[in-house]
Write a protein that holds these residues in place. Structure first.
Motif, PDB file in Angstrom:
ATOM      1  N   TYR A  77       1.536   3.861   2.806  1.00 37.22           N
ATOM      2  CA  TYR A  77       0.771   2.602   2.886  1.00 37.22           C
ATOM      3  C   TYR A  77      -0.113   2.554   4.133  1.00 37.22           C
ATOM      4  CZ  TYR A  77       3.979   0.602   6.368  1.00 37.22           C
ATOM      5  OH  TYR A  77       4.701   0.347   7.497  1.00 37.22           O
ATOM      6  N   ARG A  81      -4.182   1.814   4.020  1.00 40.96           N
ATOM      7  CA  ARG A  81      -4.826   0.684   4.695  1.00 40.96           C
ATOM      8  C   ARG A  81      -6.117   1.098   5.384  1.00 40.96           C
ATOM      9  NH1 ARG A  81       0.216  -2.832   7.171  1.00 40.96           N
ATOM     10  NH2 ARG A  81       1.155  -3.198   5.132  1.00 40.96           N
ATOM     11  N   PRO A 105      -4.860  -7.666  -0.039  1.00 37.38           N
ATOM     12  CA  PRO A 105      -4.357  -6.603   0.848  1.00 37.38           C
ATOM     13  C   PRO A 105      -4.092  -7.114   2.268  1.00 37.38           C
ATOM     14  CG  PRO A 105      -6.352  -5.901  -0.279  1.00 37.38           C
ATOM     15  CD  PRO A 105      -6.169  -7.336  -0.591  1.00 37.38           C
ATOM     16  N   GLU A 107      -3.368 -10.150   3.224  1.00 35.76           N
ATOM     17  CA  GLU A 107      -2.171 -11.013   3.223  1.00 35.76           C
ATOM     18  C   GLU A 107      -0.912 -10.155   3.254  1.00 35.76           C
ATOM     19  OE1 GLU A 107      -2.348 -13.576  -0.151  1.00 35.76           O
ATOM     20  OE2 GLU A 107      -3.708 -14.976   0.826  1.00 35.76           O
ATOM     21  N   SER A 108      -0.943  -9.079   2.470  1.00 36.24           N
ATOM     22  CA  SER A 108       0.254  -8.234   2.427  1.00 36.24           C
ATOM     23  C   SER A 108       0.441  -7.457   3.727  1.00 36.24           C
ATOM     24  CB  SER A 108       0.205  -7.285   1.226  1.00 36.24           C
ATOM     25  OG  SER A 108      -0.724  -6.268   1.464  1.00 36.24           O
ATOM     26  N   TYR A 109      -0.620  -7.354   4.547  1.00 35.13           N
ATOM     27  CA  TYR A 109      -0.438  -6.703   5.858  1.00 35.13           C
ATOM     28  C   TYR A 109       0.116  -7.713   6.865  1.00 35.13           C
ATOM     29  CZ  TYR A 109      -4.125  -3.589   3.918  1.00 35.13           C
ATOM     30  OH  TYR A 109      -4.884  -2.778   3.120  1.00 35.13           O
ATOM     31  N   GLY A 110       0.171  -8.998   6.470  1.00 33.70           N
ATOM     32  CA  GLY A 110       0.694 -10.045   7.352  1.00 33.70           C
ATOM     33  C   GLY A 110      -0.369 -10.600   8.296  1.00 33.70           C
TER      34      GLY A 110
ATOM     35  N   ILE B   6       4.863 -12.491   6.406  1.00 35.51           N
ATOM     36  CA  ILE B   6       5.177 -11.658   5.231  1.00 35.51           C
ATOM     37  C   ILE B   6       6.356 -12.263   4.466  1.00 35.51           C
ATOM     38  CG2 ILE B   6       6.093  -9.398   4.518  1.00 35.51           C
ATOM     39  CD1 ILE B   6       4.305  -8.192   6.761  1.00 35.51           C
ATOM     40  N   LYS B   9       5.249 -15.348   2.629  1.00 38.22           N
ATOM     41  CA  LYS B   9       4.479 -14.986   1.437  1.00 38.22           C
ATOM     42  C   LYS B   9       5.417 -14.492   0.327  1.00 38.22           C
ATOM     43  CE  LYS B   9       0.632 -12.069  -0.045  1.00 38.22           C
ATOM     44  NZ  LYS B   9       1.199 -11.829  -1.343  1.00 38.22           N
ATOM     45  N   THR B 212      -0.130  -1.907   0.372  1.00 37.57           N
ATOM     46  CA  THR B 212       0.994  -2.809   0.624  1.00 37.57           C
ATOM     47  C   THR B 212       2.245  -1.965   0.871  1.00 37.57           C
ATOM     48  OG1 THR B 212      -0.051  -4.330  -0.912  1.00 37.57           O
ATOM     49  CG2 THR B 212       2.223  -4.810  -0.317  1.00 37.57           C
ATOM     50  N   SER B 213       2.977  -2.296   1.919  1.00 33.60           N
ATOM     51  CA  SER B 213       4.161  -1.479   2.236  1.00 33.60           C
ATOM     52  C   SER B 213       5.262  -1.735   1.212  1.00 33.60           C
ATOM     53  CB  SER B 213       4.656  -1.785   3.646  1.00 33.60           C
ATOM     54  OG  SER B 213       5.085  -3.109   3.714  1.00 33.60           O
ATOM     55  N   ASN B 214       6.175  -0.768   1.112  1.00 29.97           N
ATOM     56  CA  ASN B 214       7.256  -0.854   0.125  1.00 29.97           C
ATOM     57  C   ASN B 214       8.074  -2.129   0.278  1.00 29.97           C
ATOM     58  OD1 ASN B 214       6.368   1.593  -0.613  1.00 29.97           O
ATOM     59  ND2 ASN B 214       8.188   2.737   0.032  1.00 29.97           N
ATOM     60  N   VAL B 216       7.208  -4.968   1.504  1.00 28.49           N
ATOM     61  CA  VAL B 216       6.474  -6.178   1.090  1.00 28.49           C
ATOM     62  C   VAL B 216       6.421  -6.272  -0.438  1.00 28.49           C
ATOM     63  CG1 VAL B 216       4.243  -7.374   1.222  1.00 28.49           C
ATOM     64  CG2 VAL B 216       5.152  -6.241   3.226  1.00 28.49           C
TER      65      VAL B 216
END
Lengths: 233, 298
Positions: A77, A81, A105, A107-110, B6, B9, B212-214, B216
């Motif tokens: 990941y 990115r 994307p 949002e999913s990275y925080g 995170i 969400k 997206t990391s695993n 998450v």
């Protein structure tokens, strides 16, 4: 070391199909490269190696100093990115609107929502879709959906953008518009663009570097190439 | 901060998914509720059986009849020997002299006459002994029987063994049922999550491709499992609280006989409810972990 390096790449799928054979390539930072060839020539496989959707059977793929093939699954990941990918079938999330799809994307990275908003609006401006911000994918034309896909790919301003047949599902007029957007991104962001395509007209018009694959082998690599030079393959 | 965003969400996504896949979620919640109701029933039975067994164990004693020839010193030695046994709860050992027993019996008018006829002859001094482990009651009694100045010992041997072993069987069966039902719940939730993952495989693939990391990707599914488990435990909790209280009042707190006293609702309903909610949540999470690990190879 060049930005992207393919060294003695071989790729054989589990079913025994050989997709790439001894591919050696280097691509510089900020370059715009077309990868052309017939269906099954290995174009998609070559691009998939860059974002670790596939691993080479033999050889090394380096992207910005990272040996992609050796990357652990849990760290893929981090590579993705740094790369924007534009797909032929757009791959948009149908239940999210344009803004949410592009923001997803980040949002999913925080990332903070205020930061996300700035980046998404900037990306939308680049692809010229600000007026469709609240629309859902099924309310958009093919060209608009592809622009959303491009906006999502560039929202984090990656150094590498991979386009896998981005105009494959579009009519010539829309294809032209999309290519204009991608070319502008190449100029404004300085991102390296690698585009696998079948579209002769686009390749011939843009006069960029053209790498031609045939049966998984690089048969030509021209600085300002065209499709016609490779029509025999 | 980033981690909190995170997690926030993921929680939002989990709830969205529960409502978005409403029919699937309802199916899973209903199945979970049914199994957790059975778990709650089994738990309530286990608590009650344990309490009833405890009550019976508390009233079970060994009565040792002491030889009339025994002197005060012999009685003291015998007491020490008895209390020395590992299964004897020494603090509860009571010694009743012949006179004390006669006096207490004479309080009963009908016994008074009989005692006068018999001239107190059959009455002997006794030790009333409580044991720590009722299962070893017979062994302890036999050991005491061999001691000097012991005429004989009395304990409800056959009845005791039967009751204790019957309750043991019921208790063990309930525990097995609880474990089995928990596994069934985990399996049901795991299947729901599997179907959810399968129906969202395209979405998951896109998540992977955009970096997206695993964790998450996985987190909303784990929270979804937890949420399904907790929602599924609500009906069993209400049934535990109101159902058990109603049953308790209906039978007057006793079952068939005065010997079998049910545990008061306040003492168990809240604990059982808490256990059910925790089991629902954890089992839901465990079920989704299983599904995620198997079907979300990222």
């Amino acid at each position: 070391m060049e930005f992207i390096e393919f060294k003695n790449i071989f790729k054989v799928y589990k079913n025994g199909v050989s997709a790439l054979a001894d591919v050696n390539l280097t691509i510089a930072r900020g370059e715009f490269v077309f990868i052309i060839g017939q269906s099954g020539s290995g174009k998609s496989t070559l691009t998939k190696l860059l974002y670790r959707e596939e691993k080479p059977t033999k050889g090394t793929v380096n992207v910005g100093g990272i040996n992609v093939g050796k990357l652990k699954n849990g760290n893929v990941y981090k590579l993705r990115r740094k790369i924007g990918v534009v797909f032929q079938d757009f791959k948009l999330l149908p239940k999210l609107n344009v803004y949410e799809n592009i923001a997803y994307p980040l949002e999913s990275y925080g990332m903070k929502s205020s930061e996300i908003r700035v980046k998404v609006l900037k990306a939308l401006e680049r692809v010229g879709l600000k007026d469709k911000i609240r629309s859902y994918p099924n309310q958009l034309s093919g060209g608009e959906q592809q622009r959303v896909c491009i906006a999502r790919a560039i929202v984090n301003e990656p150094k590498l953008i991979i386009c896998d047949e981005p105009t494959g599902d579009l009519d010539p007029k829309m294809s032209k518009e999309i290519m204009k957007v991608i070319e502008n991104i190449n100029k404004e962001l300085g991102s390296t663009i690698i585009m696998a395509t079948h579209d002769k007209e686009i390749v011939n018009r843009m006069k960029k570097r053209v790498i031609c694959l045939h049966n998984g082998v690089v048969v030509s690599d021209k600085k300002k190439g065209s499709y016609t030079q490779n029509e025999n393959v | 901060m980033r981690m909190f965003r995170i997690i926030g969400k993921s929680i939002k996504d989990a709830f969205k998914s529960v409502f978005r896949n409403f029919s699937l979620s309802m199916a899973s919640i209903s199945c979970t509720a049914v199994t957790l109701i059975l778990v709650a029933i089994a738990l309530l039975i286990t608590y009650n059986v344990r309490s009833i067994t405890q009550d019976i164990e508390d009233v079970l004693t060994i009565v040792v009849f002491v030889d009339t020839k025994a002197t005060a010193g012999d009685v003291e030695n015998l007491k020490n020997d008895i209390n020395f046994l590992s299964n004897v709860d020494g603090k509860k050992t009571i010694y009743n002299t012949q006179e004390e027993i006669v006096d207490s019996l004479k309080k009963d008018e009908s016994m008074k006459e009989i005692l006068e006829i018999l001239n107190d002859a059959p009455i002997q001094s006794t030790f009333v002994i409580s044991v720590k482990d009722v299962k070893k009651l017979t062994d302890t009694a036999k050991e005491i029987e061999k001691m000097d100045f012991v005429n004989y010992v009395k304990y409800g041997e056959n009845l005791v063994n039967k009751i204790v072993s019957m309750f043991d069987v019921v208790k063990n069966a309930c525990i097995v049922a609880v474990v089995a039902l928990i596994l069934v719940t985990a399996f049901l939730i795991s299947n729901t999550i599997k179907i959810t993952i399968f129906s969202r495989r395209q979405e998951i693939n896109i998540m992977r491709l955009v970096g997206t990391s695993n964790i998450v990707i996985k987190m909303p599914f784990l929270i979804e499992g937890f949420v399904l488990g907790v929602i599924g435990s609500l009906v069993p909790v209400l049934l535990t609280i109101y159902g058990y209280t109603f049953l308790f009042d209906f039978v007057g707190g006793k079952l068939f006989t005065d010997l079998i006293v049910l545990v008061k609702p306040n003492e168990i309903i809240y604990l059982t409810s808490l256990v059910i909610v925790i089991v629902g949540g954890i089992v839901g999470m465990f079920g989704s972990t299983r599904a995620v690990r198997k079907y979300l190879k990222v």
